[in-house]
Design an enzyme around this catalytic site. Structure first.
Site, PDB file in Angstrom:
ATOM      1  N   GLU A  66       0.815  -1.052  -0.045  1.00 45.57           N
ATOM      2  CA  GLU A  66      -0.013   0.082   0.005  1.00 45.57           C
ATOM      3  C   GLU A  66       0.787   1.259   0.035  1.00 45.57           C
ATOM      4  O   GLU A  66       0.575   2.190  -0.685  1.00 45.57           O
ATOM      5  CB  GLU A  66      -0.823  -0.038   1.211  1.00 45.57           C
ATOM      6  N   SER A 213      28.215 -39.878  -3.395  1.00 41.29           N
ATOM      7  CA  SER A 213      27.189 -38.912  -3.671  1.00 41.29           C
ATOM      8  C   SER A 213      27.517 -37.958  -4.651  1.00 41.29           C
ATOM      9  O   SER A 213      26.671 -37.101  -5.092  1.00 41.29           O
ATOM     10  CB  SER A 213      26.405 -38.481  -2.395  1.00 41.29           C
TER      11      SER A 213
END
Length: 410
Positions: A66, A213
């Protein structure tokens, strides 16, 4: 909704107000989805239905939508007195670092406010009632479901905080937010927006049977993950990850992402540092290790910049409470299956970033998630798919926690 005023039905909204709300929703979507504050957009309309100004909330430490729209209108030479504010969330009625948006709207002479969704905050809500009492014409519920979907993560955190008996994540304000408003105390965040990052094979494995990984995903995925890191206040891993991989947990994003992250962290620190850049170290998130085992003195995660924290606990709630107390509003969880499972079981994950690589590791691979205590499909929580991106040969799926239905109490 804490006894909030019930404004007139959205059926009374004019066609130009409906079009303005669609624009306001598009503006709101530009905001930071992972921010502790909600994404909000606002459009100001003149009496003839033309746009006077518009704005959106760019994240904690920046003006609310606003106030941004009022400033935009004034920069164009527009007259805001007698104008209509169309906003995607009920204007806030509380004082943070500056005055409430309701006062900014009244000071600007706004005669009518049309909003989409009522603010559930115990402190920030109630703006519609306050505006109506001041003689402002108020209409609520226009495009309510669209706003609810946009704010799914923020609403879910609000509901979770209320269920835990904590104060809700009311909206914080910026040092330069509202014209002609007074400075006030800034509430500390009571919840942490938490992203779970997973890099897996197509069959949901994070490592092969031998523990290898690096790297399941490709370079493009890893580069994206560094940008995500840079936009967070903290990176969380477990002691197991530190002892197995010795990660540095640094963020190496593009320069723009680094500047944005540093600016947001400076803004969150308070008015005295808002306009003053911090040292370069502030562009790096806090590196957090969770677990009771010792972290070696020469571990890379310790670094040399003082942005390291070891939390000797296995309780997810204690971790987030400790981070919130340190001003952390956004964090990414990159720990292994044990840590991911614990936070999922505790219901503390707001968003999942699943990087999927086109390979499979089979039953002997290490699964990304352990037992969640879900005996049947009907008990499995459903997530909202926010986005799907292709990153080189990989795919990134971004899923967000869905907000509970109004009145569900969950």
């Amino acid at each position: 909704m804490h006894g909030h005023h019930t404004p007139p039905s959205a059926a009374s909204a004019a066609p130009d107000e409906r079009a303005a709300m669609d624009r306001a929703l598009a503006l709101a979507a530009r905001g930071l989805a992972e921010d502790t504050n909600p994404r909000v957009g606002c459009v100001l309309l003149a009496a003839d239905g033309t746009s006077l100004g518009e704005g959106w909330h760019r994240g904690a430490g920046t003006p609310h939508a606003e106030v941004a729209a009022i400033a935009d209108a004034r920069s164009r030479g527009g007259e805001t007195r007698g104008a209509t504010a169309v906003v995607t969330l009920e204007p806030c009625a509380h004082t943070g670092r500056t005055g409430p948006c309701t006062r900014a709207l009244r000071d600007a002479g706004i005669a009518r406010v049309v909003f989409a969704l009522a603010d559930p905050g115990a402190a920030s809500g109630g703006g519609a009632r306050e505006l109506a009492a001041a003689g402002v014409d108020v209409v609520g519920g226009l495009r309510e479901e669209q706003s609810r979907e946009l704010l799914g993560g923020w609403l879910a955190r609000a509901a979770r905080a209320a269920a835990d008996g904590a104060s809700e994540p009311d909206r914080a304000t910026a040092p330069e937010q509202a014209p002609d408003s007074e400075q006030g105390p800034s509430p500390e965040p009571t919840t942490v927006h938490l992203v779970l990052k997973m890099a897996t094979s197509l069959d949901g494995k994070v490592a092969a049977a031998d523990g290898t990984s690096r790297w399941i995903t490709g370079e493009a995925s890893r580069a994206h993950a560094h940008t995500v890191r840079a936009r967070r206040d903290a990176i969380i891993v477990g002691t197991g990850t530190v002892l197995a991989d010795d990660p540095s947990l640094t963020a190496r994003p593009d320069p723009a992402a680094r500047r944005d992250a540093a600016a947001r962290r400076d803004a969150a620190a308070g008015p005295e540092t808002f306009a003053q850049p911090r040292p370069s170290a502030s562009s790096q998130p806090l590196r957090v290790v969770v677990g009771r085992r010792d972290v070696p003195e020469d571990a890379a995660v310790r670094g040399t910049d003082g942005r390291f924290l070891h939390l000797r606990t296995h309780e997810p709630q204690e971790v987030l409470a400790a981070l919130a107390a340190r001003g952390v509003g956004h964090a990414v969880l990159e720990g292994g299956p044990g840590l991911a499972t614990a936070f999922l079981r505790a219901g503390l994950i707001d968003e999942i970033h699943a990087y999927l690589a086109p390979l499979h590791l089979g039953a002997t691979g290490r699964s990304a998630i352990s037992d969640l205590g879900i005996p049947t499909l009907a008990d499995a929580p459903r997530w909202h798919t926010e986005d799907v991106q292709r990153l080189g040969e990989d795919v990134l799926l971004i899923a967000r926690r869905t907000a509970p239905a109004p009145g569900s109490g969950t």
